[in-house]
Design a protein around this motif. Sequence first.
Motif, PDB file in Angstrom:
ATOM      1  N   PHE A  63     -10.158   1.408  -1.639  1.00 38.06           N
ATOM      2  CA  PHE A  63     -10.445   2.959  -2.054  1.00 38.06           C
ATOM      3  C   PHE A  63      -9.172   3.547  -2.776  1.00 38.06           C
ATOM      4  O   PHE A  63      -9.562   4.472  -3.622  1.00 38.06           O
ATOM      5  N   MET A  64      -8.086   3.310  -2.269  1.00 38.14           N
ATOM      6  CA  MET A  64      -7.087   3.898  -2.693  1.00 38.14           C
ATOM      7  C   MET A  64      -6.824   3.665  -4.306  1.00 38.14           C
ATOM      8  O   MET A  64      -6.531   4.149  -5.103  1.00 38.14           O
ATOM      9  N   LEU A  65      -7.168   2.323  -4.450  1.00 35.71           N
ATOM     10  CA  LEU A  65      -7.263   1.582  -6.025  1.00 35.71           C
ATOM     11  C   LEU A  65      -8.072   2.478  -6.866  1.00 35.71           C
ATOM     12  O   LEU A  65      -7.841   2.935  -8.006  1.00 35.71           O
ATOM     13  N   ALA A  66      -9.059   2.657  -6.344  1.00 33.68           N
ATOM     14  CA  ALA A  66     -10.308   3.169  -6.976  1.00 33.68           C
ATOM     15  C   ALA A  66      -9.885   4.726  -7.435  1.00 33.68           C
ATOM     16  O   ALA A  66     -10.059   5.239  -8.281  1.00 33.68           O
ATOM     17  N   GLU A  67      -9.192   5.464  -6.490  1.00 32.06           N
ATOM     18  CA  GLU A  67      -8.902   6.612  -6.533  1.00 32.06           C
ATOM     19  C   GLU A  67      -7.647   6.654  -7.677  1.00 32.06           C
ATOM     20  O   GLU A  67      -7.737   7.874  -8.585  1.00 32.06           O
ATOM     21  N   GLN A 119       0.853  -1.170  -0.187  1.00 29.09           N
ATOM     22  CA  GLN A 119      -0.030   0.065  -0.050  1.00 29.09           C
ATOM     23  C   GLN A 119       0.896   1.232   0.061  1.00 29.09           C
ATOM     24  O   GLN A 119       0.516   2.347  -0.861  1.00 29.09           O
ATOM     25  N   LEU A 120       2.056   1.331   0.680  1.00 30.72           N
ATOM     26  CA  LEU A 120       2.802   2.364   0.823  1.00 30.72           C
ATOM     27  C   LEU A 120       3.222   2.575  -0.451  1.00 30.72           C
ATOM     28  O   LEU A 120       3.618   3.756  -0.645  1.00 30.72           O
ATOM     29  N   ILE A 121       3.956   1.548  -1.063  1.00 28.68           N
ATOM     30  CA  ILE A 121       4.697   1.563  -2.531  1.00 28.68           C
ATOM     31  C   ILE A 121       3.477   2.100  -3.669  1.00 28.68           C
ATOM     32  O   ILE A 121       3.817   3.024  -4.402  1.00 28.68           O
ATOM     33  N   GLY A 122       2.174   1.627  -3.545  1.00 30.28           N
ATOM     34  CA  GLY A 122       1.155   2.033  -4.360  1.00 30.28           C
ATOM     35  C   GLY A 122       0.964   3.694  -4.114  1.00 30.28           C
ATOM     36  O   GLY A 122       0.875   4.487  -5.077  1.00 30.28           O
ATOM     37  N   ARG A 123       0.962   4.028  -2.960  1.00 33.34           N
ATOM     38  CA  ARG A 123       0.770   5.548  -2.751  1.00 33.34           C
ATOM     39  C   ARG A 123       1.787   6.360  -3.178  1.00 33.34           C
ATOM     40  O   ARG A 123       1.540   7.419  -3.821  1.00 33.34           O
ATOM     41  N   ALA A 124       3.022   5.956  -2.943  1.00 34.07           N
ATOM     42  CA  ALA A 124       4.287   6.556  -3.531  1.00 34.07           C
ATOM     43  C   ALA A 124       4.317   6.610  -4.966  1.00 34.07           C
ATOM     44  O   ALA A 124       4.508   7.583  -5.558  1.00 34.07           O
ATOM     45  N   ARG A 125       4.094   5.602  -5.787  1.00 36.00           N
ATOM     46  CA  ARG A 125       3.933   5.443  -7.164  1.00 36.00           C
ATOM     47  C   ARG A 125       3.031   6.473  -7.527  1.00 36.00           C
ATOM     48  O   ARG A 125       3.158   6.993  -8.524  1.00 36.00           O
ATOM     49  N   GLN A 129       4.104   9.993  -7.631  1.00 37.15           N
ATOM     50  CA  GLN A 129       5.157   9.950  -8.599  1.00 37.15           C
ATOM     51  C   GLN A 129       4.516  10.012 -10.037  1.00 37.15           C
ATOM     52  O   GLN A 129       5.312  10.112 -10.889  1.00 37.15           O
ATOM     53  N   LYS A 130       3.266   9.679  -9.941  1.00 38.83           N
ATOM     54  CA  LYS A 130       2.475   9.562 -11.189  1.00 38.83           C
ATOM     55  C   LYS A 130       2.846   8.416 -12.160  1.00 38.83           C
ATOM     56  O   LYS A 130       2.792   8.340 -13.251  1.00 38.83           O
ATOM     57  N   ARG A 131       3.291   7.219 -11.295  1.00 38.14           N
ATOM     58  CA  ARG A 131       3.594   6.195 -12.295  1.00 38.14           C
ATOM     59  C   ARG A 131       2.522   5.186 -11.848  1.00 38.14           C
ATOM     60  O   ARG A 131       2.453   4.160 -10.919  1.00 38.14           O
ATOM     61  N   TYR A 132       1.265   5.528 -12.487  1.00 39.83           N
ATOM     62  CA  TYR A 132       0.089   5.189 -12.293  1.00 39.83           C
ATOM     63  C   TYR A 132      -0.047   3.570 -12.261  1.00 39.83           C
ATOM     64  O   TYR A 132      -0.525   2.744 -11.506  1.00 39.83           O
ATOM     65  N   ASP A 133       0.560   2.948 -13.251  1.00 41.76           N
ATOM     66  CA  ASP A 133       0.481   1.459 -13.559  1.00 41.76           C
ATOM     67  C   ASP A 133       1.143   0.587 -12.477  1.00 41.76           C
ATOM     68  O   ASP A 133       0.482  -0.370 -12.126  1.00 41.76           O
ATOM     69  N   GLU A 134       2.250   1.219 -12.057  1.00 44.77           N
ATOM     70  CA  GLU A 134       2.779   0.693 -11.149  1.00 44.77           C
ATOM     71  C   GLU A 134       2.077   0.687  -9.678  1.00 44.77           C
ATOM     72  O   GLU A 134       1.931  -0.308  -8.825  1.00 44.77           O
ATOM     73  N   ALA A 135       1.366   1.953  -9.405  1.00 46.07           N
ATOM     74  CA  ALA A 135       0.452   1.997  -8.310  1.00 46.07           C
ATOM     75  C   ALA A 135      -0.656   0.957  -8.354  1.00 46.07           C
ATOM     76  O   ALA A 135      -1.098   0.490  -7.255  1.00 46.07           O
ATOM     77  N   ILE A 136      -1.299   0.683  -9.390  1.00 43.83           N
ATOM     78  CA  ILE A 136      -2.440  -0.075  -9.586  1.00 43.83           C
ATOM     79  C   ILE A 136      -2.019  -1.406  -9.267  1.00 43.83           C
ATOM     80  O   ILE A 136      -2.257  -2.292  -8.493  1.00 43.83           O
ATOM     81  N   GLU A 137      -0.787  -1.890  -9.672  1.00 46.22           N
ATOM     82  CA  GLU A 137      -0.125  -3.069  -9.625  1.00 46.22           C
ATOM     83  C   GLU A 137       0.216  -3.439  -7.945  1.00 46.22           C
ATOM     84  O   GLU A 137      -0.470  -4.502  -7.383  1.00 46.22           O
ATOM     85  N   SER A 138       0.554  -2.545  -7.425  1.00 50.43           N
ATOM     86  CA  SER A 138       1.096  -2.554  -6.005  1.00 50.43           C
ATOM     87  C   SER A 138      -0.210  -2.583  -5.116  1.00 50.43           C
ATOM     88  O   SER A 138      -0.178  -3.458  -4.109  1.00 50.43           O
ATOM     89  N   LEU A 139      -1.305  -1.733  -5.528  1.00 45.92           N
ATOM     90  CA  LEU A 139      -2.372  -1.798  -4.908  1.00 45.92           C
ATOM     91  C   LEU A 139      -3.324  -2.983  -4.981  1.00 45.92           C
ATOM     92  O   LEU A 139      -3.825  -3.629  -3.968  1.00 45.92           O
ATOM     93  N   ARG A 140      -3.252  -3.479  -6.181  1.00 48.22           N
ATOM     94  CA  ARG A 140      -4.063  -4.961  -6.211  1.00 48.22           C
ATOM     95  C   ARG A 140      -3.256  -5.945  -5.610  1.00 48.22           C
ATOM     96  O   ARG A 140      -3.834  -6.995  -4.756  1.00 48.22           O
TER      97      ARG A 140
END
Length: 64
Positions: free
Chosen positions: A39-43, A4-10, A13-24
């Motif tokens: 909720f964060m993934l939906a955001e 979750q922390l990595i997803g939020r950081a990504r 950083q506007k690294r959205y694909d990586e954020a989605i992967e981390s949050l999943r």
Amino acid sequence: MAHQLIGRARFLQKRYDEAIESLRSATALAPSEEVSHRFMLAEVLVQVGRTDEARQELSVLLLS
């Protein structure tokens, strides 16, 4: 929690694909924190214009 922390950081950083992967991954690995993760993934999904997927994530929360 780390995913979750990595997803939020990504996300920040506007690294959205990586954020989605981390949050999943976070959702799968820590079901007790599912509400926060989804909720964060939906955001992130809304941010990249994937509103149908975001709606689906939020629907899961509403039906649980």
